[in-house]
Scaffold this motif. Structure first.
Motif, mmCIF file in Angstrom:
data_model
loop_
_atom_site.group_PDB
_atom_site.id
_atom_site.type_symbol
_atom_site.label_atom_id
_atom_site.label_comp_id
_atom_site.label_asym_id
_atom_site.label_seq_id
_atom_site.Cartn_x
_atom_site.Cartn_y
_atom_site.Cartn_z
ATOM 1 N N LEU A 116 0.804 -1.221 0.000
ATOM 2 C CA LEU A 116 0.000 0.000 0.000
ATOM 3 C C LEU A 116 0.843 1.280 0.000
ATOM 4 C CD1 LEU A 116 -3.143 -0.221 2.285
ATOM 5 C CD2 LEU A 116 -2.984 0.684 -0.030
ATOM 6 N N SER A 117 1.861 1.308 0.846
ATOM 7 C CA SER A 117 2.605 2.556 0.944
ATOM 8 C C SER A 117 3.383 2.796 -0.346
ATOM 9 C CB SER A 117 3.529 2.554 2.156
ATOM 10 O OG SER A 117 4.475 1.553 2.021
ATOM 11 N N GLN A 118 3.800 1.699 -0.974
ATOM 12 C CA GLN A 118 4.502 1.840 -2.251
ATOM 13 C C GLN A 118 3.551 2.368 -3.329
ATOM 14 O OE1 GLN A 118 6.279 -1.824 -3.546
ATOM 15 N NE2 GLN A 118 8.063 -0.775 -4.387
ATOM 16 N N LEU A 119 2.338 1.840 -3.354
ATOM 17 C CA LEU A 119 1.343 2.323 -4.314
ATOM 18 C C LEU A 119 1.083 3.818 -4.102
ATOM 19 C CD1 LEU A 119 -1.264 -0.610 -4.267
ATOM 20 C CD2 LEU A 119 0.227 0.028 -6.172
ATOM 21 N N MET A 149 -6.798 2.113 -2.066
ATOM 22 C CA MET A 149 -6.217 3.103 -2.973
ATOM 23 C C MET A 149 -7.308 3.846 -3.739
ATOM 24 S SD MET A 149 -2.984 3.366 -2.830
ATOM 25 C CE MET A 149 -2.573 4.145 -4.404
ATOM 26 N N GLU A 150 -8.317 3.085 -4.131
ATOM 27 C CA GLU A 150 -9.395 3.668 -4.900
ATOM 28 C C GLU A 150 -10.186 4.666 -4.049
ATOM 29 O OE1 GLU A 150 -12.107 1.395 -8.221
ATOM 30 O OE2 GLU A 150 -12.319 0.846 -6.129
ATOM 31 N N ALA A 182 -1.969 4.722 5.494
ATOM 32 C CA ALA A 182 -1.033 4.122 6.440
ATOM 33 C C ALA A 182 -1.761 3.322 7.514
ATOM 34 C CB ALA A 182 -0.172 5.203 7.081
ATOM 35 N N GLU A 183 -2.872 3.865 8.003
ATOM 36 C CA GLU A 183 -3.651 3.140 9.013
ATOM 37 C C GLU A 183 -4.150 1.816 8.438
ATOM 38 O OE1 GLU A 183 -4.117 6.341 12.120
ATOM 39 O OE2 GLU A 183 -4.263 4.157 12.150
ATOM 40 N N ALA A 184 -4.660 1.892 7.200
ATOM 41 C CA ALA A 184 -5.177 0.686 6.565
ATOM 42 C C ALA A 184 -4.052 -0.324 6.355
ATOM 43 C CB ALA A 184 -5.827 1.032 5.230
ATOM 44 N N ASP A 185 -2.907 0.176 5.979
ATOM 45 C CA ASP A 185 -1.754 -0.685 5.755
ATOM 46 C C ASP A 185 -1.377 -1.420 7.035
ATOM 47 O OD1 ASP A 185 0.143 -1.774 4.175
ATOM 48 O OD2 ASP A 185 1.568 -0.123 4.340
ATOM 49 N N GLU A 205 -3.296 -2.046 9.446
ATOM 50 C CA GLU A 205 -4.336 -3.014 9.768
ATOM 51 C C GLU A 205 -4.195 -4.283 8.937
ATOM 52 O OE1 GLU A 205 -8.525 -1.481 9.678
ATOM 53 O OE2 GLU A 205 -7.521 -0.198 11.155
ATOM 54 N N ILE A 206 -3.950 -4.114 7.652
ATOM 55 C CA ILE A 206 -3.867 -5.274 6.772
ATOM 56 C C ILE A 206 -2.613 -6.092 7.061
ATOM 57 C CG2 ILE A 206 -3.650 -6.060 4.375
ATOM 58 C CD1 ILE A 206 -5.267 -3.570 3.536
ATOM 59 N N ARG A 207 -1.522 -5.413 7.237
ATOM 60 C CA ARG A 207 -0.263 -6.141 7.362
ATOM 61 C C ARG A 207 0.172 -6.416 8.781
ATOM 62 N NH1 ARG A 207 3.394 -2.404 3.846
ATOM 63 N NH2 ARG A 207 5.013 -3.907 4.248
ATOM 64 N N GLY A 208 -0.355 -5.687 9.734
ATOM 65 C CA GLY A 208 0.108 -5.862 11.096
ATOM 66 C C GLY A 208 1.393 -5.078 11.285
ATOM 67 N N PRO A 209 1.674 -4.695 12.530
ATOM 68 C CA PRO A 209 2.790 -3.794 12.769
ATOM 69 C C PRO A 209 4.147 -4.381 12.408
ATOM 70 C CG PRO A 209 1.751 -4.472 14.820
ATOM 71 C CD PRO A 209 0.920 -5.017 13.722
ATOM 72 N N GLY A 210 4.288 -5.710 12.507
ATOM 73 C CA GLY A 210 5.589 -6.309 12.225
ATOM 74 C C GLY A 210 6.039 -6.054 10.806
ATOM 75 N N ASP A 211 5.093 -6.142 9.880
ATOM 76 C CA ASP A 211 5.424 -6.009 8.475
ATOM 77 C C ASP A 211 5.392 -4.579 7.978
ATOM 78 O OD1 ASP A 211 5.985 -8.476 7.769
ATOM 79 O OD2 ASP A 211 4.027 -8.984 6.940
ATOM 80 N N PHE A 212 4.733 -3.734 8.716
ATOM 81 C CA PHE A 212 4.565 -2.363 8.293
ATOM 82 C C PHE A 212 5.943 -1.751 8.094
ATOM 83 C CE2 PHE A 212 3.776 2.151 8.942
ATOM 84 C CZ PHE A 212 2.681 2.337 8.128
ATOM 85 N N LEU A 213 6.088 -0.981 7.058
ATOM 86 C CA LEU A 213 7.374 -0.393 6.688
ATOM 87 C C LEU A 213 8.290 -1.430 6.047
ATOM 88 C CD1 LEU A 213 8.307 1.762 9.784
ATOM 89 C CD2 LEU A 213 7.058 2.466 7.752
ATOM 90 N N GLY A 214 7.764 -2.587 5.806
ATOM 91 C CA GLY A 214 8.526 -3.566 5.040
ATOM 92 C C GLY A 214 9.438 -4.449 5.845
#
Ligand code: ADP
Ligand code: MG
Length: 772
Positions: free
Chosen positions: A646-649, A684-685, A694-697, A699-708
């Motif tokens: 998401l953040s990349q998009l 995105m839409e 960022a909040e949605a990201d 939520e979807i990925r969980g904090p561990g994965d957030f920021l890659g």
């Protein structure tokens, strides 16, 4: 201390009299150390004897240290755990008693009530007692072998079934007439109710249910924890081990956070740990299962507290350093404002005021500026840079990619040359004479602003007097690079900028040692970007739209993802696409190609051509992701959009919508979307707001994965969950900062246990080694 050699069978025996003399009771008392190639087991309690003779405060801290030491006892020393089981647990990263204590149940099962067999309902997870009426191997209609047991109580009977069971072994266990307590899911097949693979606890011969319940069984008559398992260990065995650990070690645990700093409604650490493994019978099942009981929250608070304490200490350290007290003379800043064709936004002005205050202070600035893509961070950085320059200091601006560094150089050089300032670009691509000259300018101070990639912090780069370091796109750099940049001057001010709009709680966790400024406003006149998801069937429509936009004089990006994890295939996909578009689809248009394998000079040339409209369409890999600014580009096509985060998009989309014309972002995708993939595209839409994304990201990925990646500095909490426990994080942060208010460096003797525990947990991670 008595030192004992490890005997051949991995154990030592000590006569009871000796143990008694030492005041020992059964339990684990050993630490294992390596000495001259031998393992030495040391008993710890003799130290405890010494505790009695110490002053009360020292004794308290020493005791805490000892009990912590006990937690580091290897799991293999626990009763019932041999080398084999220890290896299995090791796979789950359980190596010490402490690891085990913090292995929290995945969920909990309510086994408080016994049901009668006649009352059992399909779909229910039930506990009941019964007597074995019959037990034998059988075959299902489809020919599968199954082991069947008929159980009865005073009210009725029920069938239990096992598939893939060893019938011989089962028959030995499931003896007719044996009485037990059973638990499992009730299911219905035709008229018959069945329980598959129930848990069982046998009654001792002649014993009754009440005496079993009174003995506090691990698996019945209570809320039962369900632990995460790994191959080779069963739930019941896990429960037994965990009980052994909890019963044996909990008494050693003393929370070290002063009670007045902990929220009153939370149980102390020892009770909290006890309750998560063995919930009191009045606990609420739902709270247990979503980790929100007071016990869970107490543990989360404990974790947050130490992390925040580390950050707070780090921040204190910075506050105590001497920095450069800059003066704001307005010599260049005023001039730049005059030169700009637009006004600064209110948000830019506010953030600049915060930066100015920091820069004027006699301590180094450590500030994070967060601002969505296109919010105008570059200008804020440049204004800060001018303050340093006005004071006769040099500025280093570090960007994550060559293209971005070059672009910053262009923007900044353009303004600065009008004011007669020297701006130097330093990238890895710079070679030979040009490089030598650039390095000399940096070293003798003629370069007032130095812009570059990692090249800026290379060893051979020496500044004459660095006063300010700016790091753009912070999430691409680690804490380490921040440290190196800092060392290029004498405690220069540090400004880090991020376009990844990190939710506040997360920002606090990650960058709690930085002060935070947010540019929460876009420059005026931006038209929202229209975002659409296109499936393959609408490709022709996409091409028509591109043609229309080019006819209007606009430019287009087409982005290709990393198809595979190698640059080669990545390049191939993008270059084939470029060829195809040029030859087959848009022969009348000019298509350019940008990818990571071009040399910096070539990349620069491609970008320059695109900026000056020599291309209509730029096909690119994700090298274009951050920062690129071509206001005339109005269409962003992202191929295989489902493969991007998401953040990349959001970053990619931010490349358009930078001018006065309406822009479009087309997310091309195939029909086979994963659930998360679809969620990302829908987010995105639905919004262009970086913070909501960022909040949605998160939520979807969980904090561990957030920021890659984990390198981004995300601490790994064992209990705490940033999403769920966000409000606790703020409390913990407050408590940590309150504590340091009275004890700046955490060196009061009373706080020694806190200090030790902090170092044990985060010392390395936060580079706190110099403190205390
Ligand atoms: P980002 O925060 O993504 O780094 P930039 O600094 O690249 O954003 O700015 C995006 C664009 O907005 C640039 O073209 C810049 O010149 C322009 N810009 C910056 N501040 C303002 C402003 N106050 N008013 C109008 N345009 C601005
Ligand atoms: Mg930028």
């Amino acid at each position: 201390m008595s030192t004992v050699k490890l005997s051949e069978n991995n154990s030592i025996t000590i006569p009871t009299e000796i143990l008694k003399k030492l005041g020992l009771v059964p339990g684990v008392y050993l630490s294992v150390e390596e000495l001259n190639g031998e393992l030495v087991l040391r008993s710890i309690p003799p130290v405890a004897a010494a505790v009695a003779n110490l002053a009360p405060t020292d004794a308290k801290s020493l005791k805490a240290t000892i009990s912590r030491k006990n937690l580091e006892v290897g799991i293999q020393f626990i009763k019932g755990i041999g080398p084999k089981l220890a290896a299995i647990l090791g796979k789950k990263e359980i190596h010490t008693v402490e690891d085990a204590l913090y292995l929290l149940p995945l969920r909990y099962e309510d086994r408080r009530q016994l049901s009668t067999i006649s009352s059992l309902q399909a779909g229910q997870s039930a506990v009941f007692s019964g007597t074995v009426l019959s037990a034998d191997a059988a075959k299902t209609k489809s020919g599968r072998s199954v082991f069947e047991v008929l159980l009865k109580d005073a009210t009725g009977t029920i069938v239990c079934k096992w598939f893939h069971a060893n019938a011989v072994w089962m028959k030995r266990t499931w003896k007719i007439g044996r009485v037990g307590v059973f638990s499992g899911e009730v299911s219905q097949f035709g008229y018959q109710r069945e329980v598959h693979h129930p848990d069982v606890e046998w009654l001792p011969e002649g014993g009754d249910i009440n005496s079993l319940l009174a003995s506090d069984p691990a698996n019945f008559g209570r809320i039962v924890p369900v632990y995460p398992l790994t191959e080779g260990i069963h739930q019941k065995a896990m429960r037994r081990i965990m009980r052994e650990v909890v019963d044996g070690f909990l008494p050693n645990i003393d929370g070290v956070i002063p009670a007045e700093l902990c929220p009153a409604e939370f149980p102390p650490l020892r009770e909290a740990l006890g309750q998560v493994h063995s919930p009191p019978s009045e606990a609420l099942l739902a709270d247990l299962n979503n980790g929100s009981t007071p016990a869970h929250r107490s543990l989360a608070f404990d974790e947050f507290f130490f992390w925040e304490l580390g950050l707070a200490l780090k921040k204190q350290g910075i506050l105590q350093e001497d920095g450069i007290p800059f003066q704001v003379t307005h010599r260049y800043t005023k001039e730049l404002v005059r030169l700009l064709p637009f006004e600064l936004t209110a948000a830019q002005r506010r953030v600049l005021a915060e930066i100015k205050t920091d820069m004027m202070a006699p301590h180094p600035m450590h500030r994070l500026v967060q601002g969505d893509v296109g919010s105008g961070k570059t200008l804020v950085a440049l204004m800060a840079a001018l303050i340093a320059v006005e004071n006769g200091y040099q500025v280093a601006i570090m960007a994550p990619t060559e293209i971005l560094a070059e672009q910053h150089w262009h923007t900044i050089h353009r303004w600065c040359s009008l004011m007669g300032l020297e701006v130097v670009l330093l990238t890895a691509g710079l070679k030979g004479k040009a490089k030598k000259a650039a390095l000399e300018q940096v070293a003798d101070g003629t370069a007032q602003i130095v812009i570059g990639t990692h090249a800026v912090i290379q060893e051979k780069v020496e500044f004459s007097n660095l006063g300010l370091g700016v790091i753009d796109e912070q999430h691409r750099f680690g804490v380490l690079q921040r440290g190196i940049l800092k060392k290029k001057g004498a405690n220069p001010d540090i400004l880090v900028m991020t376009a990844t709009p990190i939710p506040r709680t997360l920002a606090m966790t990650l960058f709690g040692d930085l002060d935070l400024s947010v540019i929460d406003e876009m420059p005026p006149g931006r038209i929202p970007i229209e975002t659409r998801i296109f499936f393959e069937s609408r490709r022709t429509q996409l091409y028509d739209m591109i043609r229309d936009q080019v006819r209007l004089g606009r430019q287009v990006y087409v982005i290709y993802p990393l198809v595979e994890e190698t640059e080669k295939t990545d390049l191939k996909a993008a270059s084939q696409m470029a060829e195809h578009l040029q030859a087959d689809i848009f022969p009348e248009l000019r298509v350019g190609l940008l990818h990571g394998r071009l040399s910096p000079v070539e990349k620069e040339a491609v970008m320059a051509s695109f900026t000056s409209r020599e291309f209509d369409i730029l096909v690119s890999t994700t090298v274009i992701e951050v920062g690129i600014d071509v206001p005339n580009a109005t269409v962003m096509v992202i191929e295989h959009a489902e493969r991007f985060g998401l953040s990349q998009l959001h970053q990619l989309r931010g490349r358009v919508g930078r001018g006065k014309d309406k822009s479009y972002c087309i997310l091309m995708t195939t029909g086979k979307l994963s659930e998360d993939g679809e969620k990302r595209l829908r987010v995105m839409e639905s919004t262009c707001d970086g913070f909501r994304i960022a909040e949605a990201d998160l939520e979807i990925r969980g904090p561990g994965d957030f920021l890659g990646t984990r390198q981004a500095g995300m601490p790994d909490f064992r209990v705490a969950n940033i999403l769920r426990d966000g409000s606790l994080l703020e409390k913990a942060r407050q408590a940590a900062f309150d504590l340091l208010e009275s004890d700046h460096e955490l060196n009061h003797p009373l706080h020694a246990p806190l200090h030790d525990e902090l170092m044990r947990r985060w010392g390395k991670r936060l580079e706190l080694a110099t403190i205390g």
